[in-house]
Design a protein around this motif. Structure first.
Motif, PDB file in Angstrom:
ATOM      1  N   ARG A   4      42.396  35.880  33.801  1.00  0.00           N
ATOM      2  CA  ARG A   4      43.394  36.511  34.663  1.00  0.00           C
ATOM      3  C   ARG A   4      42.765  37.449  35.690  1.00  0.00           C
ATOM      4  NH1 ARG A   4      48.288  38.333  30.544  1.00  0.00           N
ATOM      5  NH2 ARG A   4      48.834  36.236  29.818  1.00  0.00           N
ATOM      6  N   SER A   5      41.829  38.276  35.231  1.00  0.00           N
ATOM      7  CA  SER A   5      41.240  39.259  36.132  1.00  0.00           C
ATOM      8  C   SER A   5      40.446  38.606  37.251  1.00  0.00           C
ATOM      9  CB  SER A   5      40.330  40.219  35.350  1.00  0.00           C
ATOM     10  OG  SER A   5      39.297  39.496  34.689  1.00  0.00           O
ATOM     11  N   SER A   6      39.807  37.484  36.959  1.00  0.00           N
ATOM     12  CA  SER A   6      39.035  36.808  38.003  1.00  0.00           C
ATOM     13  C   SER A   6      39.933  35.973  38.911  1.00  0.00           C
ATOM     14  CB  SER A   6      37.958  35.914  37.372  1.00  0.00           C
ATOM     15  OG  SER A   6      38.551  34.907  36.561  1.00  0.00           O
ATOM     16  N   ALA A   7      41.133  35.618  38.427  1.00  0.00           N
ATOM     17  CA  ALA A   7      42.053  34.803  39.224  1.00  0.00           C
ATOM     18  C   ALA A   7      42.815  35.648  40.244  1.00  0.00           C
ATOM     19  CB  ALA A   7      43.038  34.076  38.313  1.00  0.00           C
ATOM     20  N   LEU A   8      43.147  36.892  39.864  1.00  0.00           N
ATOM     21  CA  LEU A   8      43.913  37.758  40.762  1.00  0.00           C
ATOM     22  C   LEU A   8      42.982  38.460  41.750  1.00  0.00           C
ATOM     23  CD1 LEU A   8      46.576  39.337  38.374  1.00  0.00           C
ATOM     24  CD2 LEU A   8      46.991  37.808  40.308  1.00  0.00           C
ATOM     25  N   THR A   9      42.528  37.707  42.705  1.00  0.00           N
ATOM     26  CA  THR A   9      41.627  38.227  43.732  1.00  0.00           C
ATOM     27  C   THR A   9      42.406  38.520  45.018  1.00  0.00           C
ATOM     28  OG1 THR A   9      41.135  36.036  44.608  1.00  0.00           O
ATOM     29  CG2 THR A   9      39.762  36.837  42.779  1.00  0.00           C
ATOM     30  N   PRO A  10      41.839  39.326  45.921  1.00  0.00           N
ATOM     31  CA  PRO A  10      42.490  39.535  47.218  1.00  0.00           C
ATOM     32  C   PRO A  10      42.748  38.227  47.950  1.00  0.00           C
ATOM     33  CG  PRO A  10      40.773  41.164  46.891  1.00  0.00           C
ATOM     34  CD  PRO A  10      40.654  40.187  45.753  1.00  0.00           C
ATOM     35  N   ASP A  11      41.824  37.264  47.843  1.00  0.00           N
ATOM     36  CA  ASP A  11      42.022  35.976  48.507  1.00  0.00           C
ATOM     37  C   ASP A  11      43.218  35.234  47.923  1.00  0.00           C
ATOM     38  OD1 ASP A  11      39.925  36.359  50.211  1.00  0.00           O
ATOM     39  OD2 ASP A  11      38.482  35.187  49.052  1.00  0.00           O
ATOM     40  N   GLU A  70      57.777  37.966  42.070  1.00  0.00           N
ATOM     41  CA  GLU A  70      57.238  39.230  41.560  1.00  0.00           C
ATOM     42  C   GLU A  70      55.759  39.372  41.907  1.00  0.00           C
ATOM     43  OE1 GLU A  70      57.175  42.938  39.615  1.00  0.00           O
ATOM     44  OE2 GLU A  70      58.801  41.681  40.382  1.00  0.00           O
ATOM     45  N   LEU A  71      55.013  38.283  41.765  1.00  0.00           N
ATOM     46  CA  LEU A  71      53.588  38.321  42.116  1.00  0.00           C
ATOM     47  C   LEU A  71      53.410  38.588  43.610  1.00  0.00           C
ATOM     48  CD1 LEU A  71      50.617  38.005  41.406  1.00  0.00           C
ATOM     49  CD2 LEU A  71      50.862  35.533  41.745  1.00  0.00           C
ATOM     50  N   LEU A  72      54.270  37.980  44.426  1.00  0.00           N
ATOM     51  CA  LEU A  72      54.178  38.181  45.872  1.00  0.00           C
ATOM     52  C   LEU A  72      54.423  39.643  46.231  1.00  0.00           C
ATOM     53  CD1 LEU A  72      53.985  37.003  48.769  1.00  0.00           C
ATOM     54  CD2 LEU A  72      56.461  36.677  48.666  1.00  0.00           C
ATOM     55  N   VAL A  73      55.481  40.241  45.659  1.00  0.00           N
ATOM     56  CA  VAL A  73      55.816  41.641  45.965  1.00  0.00           C
ATOM     57  C   VAL A  73      54.696  42.571  45.537  1.00  0.00           C
ATOM     58  CG1 VAL A  73      57.381  43.543  45.400  1.00  0.00           C
ATOM     59  CG2 VAL A  73      58.299  41.254  45.865  1.00  0.00           C
ATOM     60  N   GLU A  74      54.227  42.400  44.292  1.00  0.00           N
ATOM     61  CA  GLU A  74      53.166  43.266  43.793  1.00  0.00           C
ATOM     62  C   GLU A  74      51.843  42.983  44.490  1.00  0.00           C
ATOM     63  OE1 GLU A  74      53.329  45.896  41.649  1.00  0.00           O
ATOM     64  OE2 GLU A  74      55.468  45.573  42.000  1.00  0.00           O
ATOM     65  N   GLY A  75      51.621  41.721  44.821  1.00  0.00           N
ATOM     66  CA  GLY A  75      50.389  41.359  45.524  1.00  0.00           C
ATOM     67  C   GLY A  75      50.312  41.993  46.894  1.00  0.00           C
ATOM     68  N   ARG A  76      51.424  41.983  47.624  1.00  0.00           N
ATOM     69  CA  ARG A  76      51.450  42.626  48.940  1.00  0.00           C
ATOM     70  C   ARG A  76      51.199  44.123  48.812  1.00  0.00           C
ATOM     71  NH1 ARG A  76      56.650  39.338  51.523  1.00  0.00           N
ATOM     72  NH2 ARG A  76      55.429  37.597  52.395  1.00  0.00           N
ATOM     73  N   ARG A  77      51.770  44.721  47.774  1.00  0.00           N
ATOM     74  CA  ARG A  77      51.544  46.153  47.561  1.00  0.00           C
ATOM     75  C   ARG A  77      50.074  46.436  47.279  1.00  0.00           C
ATOM     76  NH1 ARG A  77      50.918  49.321  43.354  1.00  0.00           N
ATOM     77  NH2 ARG A  77      51.307  47.621  41.889  1.00  0.00           N
ATOM     78  N   LEU A  78      49.464  45.602  46.436  1.00  0.00           N
ATOM     79  CA  LEU A  78      48.049  45.789  46.110  1.00  0.00           C
ATOM     80  C   LEU A  78      47.164  45.597  47.337  1.00  0.00           C
ATOM     81  CD1 LEU A  78      47.881  43.949  42.665  1.00  0.00           C
ATOM     82  CD2 LEU A  78      47.618  46.403  43.066  1.00  0.00           C
ATOM     83  N   LEU A  79      47.493  44.611  48.172  1.00  0.00           N
ATOM     84  CA  LEU A  79      46.708  44.392  49.390  1.00  0.00           C
ATOM     85  C   LEU A  79      46.811  45.594  50.319  1.00  0.00           C
ATOM     86  CD1 LEU A  79      47.506  40.629  50.132  1.00  0.00           C
ATOM     87  CD2 LEU A  79      45.298  41.579  49.421  1.00  0.00           C
ATOM     88  N   GLN A  80      48.012  46.162  50.430  1.00  0.00           N
ATOM     89  CA  GLN A  80      48.185  47.345  51.267  1.00  0.00           C
ATOM     90  C   GLN A  80      47.386  48.522  50.725  1.00  0.00           C
ATOM     91  OE1 GLN A  80      52.428  47.864  51.317  1.00  0.00           O
ATOM     92  NE2 GLN A  80      52.749  46.354  52.936  1.00  0.00           N
ATOM     93  N   GLU A  81      47.383  48.680  49.398  1.00  0.00           N
ATOM     94  CA  GLU A  81      46.636  49.774  48.798  1.00  0.00           C
ATOM     95  C   GLU A  81      45.133  49.590  48.998  1.00  0.00           C
ATOM     96  OE1 GLU A  81      47.755  50.254  44.748  1.00  0.00           O
ATOM     97  OE2 GLU A  81      49.777  50.987  45.220  1.00  0.00           O
ATOM     98  N   MET A  82      44.657  48.346  48.870  1.00  0.00           N
ATOM     99  CA  MET A  82      43.240  48.089  49.092  1.00  0.00           C
ATOM    100  C   MET A  82      42.861  48.370  50.538  1.00  0.00           C
ATOM    101  SD  MET A  82      42.238  44.771  46.763  1.00  0.00           S
ATOM    102  CE  MET A  82      43.678  43.785  47.142  1.00  0.00           C
ATOM    103  N   ASP A  83      43.758  48.009  51.457  1.00  0.00           N
ATOM    104  CA  ASP A  83      43.509  48.274  52.867  1.00  0.00           C
ATOM    105  C   ASP A  83      43.499  49.777  53.130  1.00  0.00           C
ATOM    106  OD1 ASP A  83      43.239  47.351  55.654  1.00  0.00           O
ATOM    107  OD2 ASP A  83      45.205  48.249  55.921  1.00  0.00           O
ATOM    108  N   ALA A  84      44.393  50.507  52.448  1.00  0.00           N
ATOM    109  CA  ALA A  84      44.434  51.959  52.616  1.00  0.00           C
ATOM    110  C   ALA A  84      43.155  52.609  52.103  1.00  0.00           C
ATOM    111  CB  ALA A  84      45.651  52.538  51.885  1.00  0.00           C
ATOM    112  N   VAL A  85      42.642  52.109  50.978  1.00  0.00           N
ATOM    113  CA  VAL A  85      41.387  52.640  50.444  1.00  0.00           C
ATOM    114  C   VAL A  85      40.243  52.412  51.428  1.00  0.00           C
ATOM    115  CG1 VAL A  85      39.636  52.349  48.646  1.00  0.00           C
ATOM    116  CG2 VAL A  85      42.056  52.436  48.027  1.00  0.00           C
ATOM    117  N   ALA A  86      40.192  51.188  51.965  1.00  0.00           N
ATOM    118  CA  ALA A  86      39.147  50.876  52.944  1.00  0.00           C
ATOM    119  C   ALA A  86      39.254  51.771  54.168  1.00  0.00           C
ATOM    120  CB  ALA A  86      39.231  49.403  53.346  1.00  0.00           C
ATOM    121  N   ASN A  87      40.493  52.030  54.602  1.00  0.00           N
ATOM    122  CA  ASN A  87      40.696  52.893  55.761  1.00  0.00           C
ATOM    123  C   ASN A  87      40.268  54.326  55.477  1.00  0.00           C
ATOM    124  OD1 ASN A  87      41.705  50.857  57.405  1.00  0.00           O
ATOM    125  ND2 ASN A  87      43.810  51.182  56.751  1.00  0.00           N
ATOM    126  N   ARG A  88      40.555  54.811  54.269  1.00  0.00           N
ATOM    127  CA  ARG A  88      40.146  56.170  53.921  1.00  0.00           C
ATOM    128  C   ARG A  88      38.631  56.290  53.866  1.00  0.00           C
ATOM    129  NH1 ARG A  88      44.796  55.935  50.521  1.00  0.00           N
ATOM    130  NH2 ARG A  88      43.555  55.346  48.703  1.00  0.00           N
TER     131      ARG A  88
END
Length: 328
Positions: A4-11, A70-88
């Motif tokens: 699971r952990s290797s499947a849930l990638t940003p890509d 549900e995966l789409l909603v949470e996935g979009r949130r995670l992508l936004q958070e990852m982008d925010a971390v990169a921006n910080r």
């Protein structure tokens, strides 16, 4: 079965987003530069890892199941958070904020505000390892607020800088204020308004029988302010000062508006100024931001740039007085 952990990638999350947005595997494949079979295989791998069905195979369209949604909603949130971390992280490296949010009191000069925005967009500097001057990359987000709403936007963390706040609010701590200047208000109405022909200062006992035009305070959490309205008076409430001026021109009521905004109409005779028995209204305006322990040196460079512009008396005066055109 894939882990699971290797499947849930940003890509994988970006792939789900592309399929949902485009409505088909083929369209998503074109957007991502892949063949449809590769996306189909990746989705199956993801479904096996999570042990759920993400898409309804009975539909010709890429129809998400409840689990897929549900995966789409949470996935979009995670992508936004990852982008925010990169921006910080980039901000730490360069000192420039990814985004700077600014609340501007509705009565201030729109042309002057956009001249400041244009000047900020024209900023260029040499970056390490580059021979060309580059823009900071900070996105500016503007919003207009009225009365207490401007202060609320700052203290609740919705904006980084508030331009045009009064000093009468309780400071929760950590907020710096600087004087912007004063804005005189004048009581106006159309020339054919019943009060336009009255002699002498207008008393409250007379004003209460005539409709007032008011701009609504944009505060949602703090107590909104009510200014120059009388108990029992009919009121037309509008969202901004430009609409209030338009309502006065159309003889839909009377009320106080900033003298710089009223000036061209008073000179043209399309509005009439009258004195009132109450003291003249003068709004003292400030600009405010969250302080850092190191003073302005501890602030992001975009906020520092705006604060530096606001130190100029010419800029402050233009924000308060320079309104281009009757309703701009």
């Amino acid at each position: 079965m894939p882990d699971r952990s290797s499947a849930l990638t940003p890509d994988a999350l970006a792939m789900m987003d592309a399929i949902a947005r485009t409505g088909s595997f083929a369209a998503a494949a074109r957007e991502l530069g892949k063949v449809p079979s590769a996306l189909t295989y990746s989705v199956r791998q993801l479904e096996e890892a999570l042990d759920v069905l993400l898409f309804d195979r009975s539909s010709r369209q890429a129809q998400l199941t409840a689990a897929g949604t549900e995966l789409l909603v949470e996935g979009r949130r995670l992508l936004q958070e990852m982008d925010a971390v990169a921006n910080r992280v980039r901000r730490v490296a360069s000192g420039w904020e990814t985004q700077l949010s600014i609340s501007v009191e509705d009565i201030l000069s729109v042309p002057t505000l956009f001249e400041l925005v244009q000047a900020f967009c024209d900023v260029r500097e040499l970056r390490e390892g580059s021979t060309e001057r580059q823009a900071p990359g900070t996105r500016i987000r503007l919003r207009t607020d009225v009365l207490t709403g401007t202060w609320e936007a700052l203290v609740t963390g919705q904006v980084d800088l508030a331009i045009g706040v009064s000093a009468g609010h309780a400071n929760p701590g950590g907020i710096e204020l600087r004087l912007l200047g004063e804005v005189p208000f004048v009581f106006c109405m159309a020339p054919h308004h019943p009060l336009a022909s009255r002699e002498g200062p207008l008393a409250d006992a007379e004003l209460v029988h005539h409709r007032a035009v008011a701009v609504a305070d944009t505060a949602q959490r703090l107590a909104p302010a009510t200014v120059n309205l009388l108990p029992g008076q009919d009121v037309l409430t509008v969202p901004n000062m430009r609409m209030k001026a338009e309502a006065l021109l159309r003889c839909l009521g009377c009320g106080f508006i900033p003298e710089p905004l009223a000036r061209p109409h008073l000179e043209a005779g399309t509005l009439v100024q009258k004195e009132t028995a109450r003291a003249p209204t003068v709004a003292q305006m400030h600009y405010a931001w969250r302080a850092e322990r190191g003073g302005t040196a501890g602030l992001g460079r975009a906020l520092q740039w705006w604060l530096q512009q606001l130190e100029s008396p010419t800029t402050r005066r233009a924000l308060l007085e320079r309104h281009a055109g009757p309703l701009c």
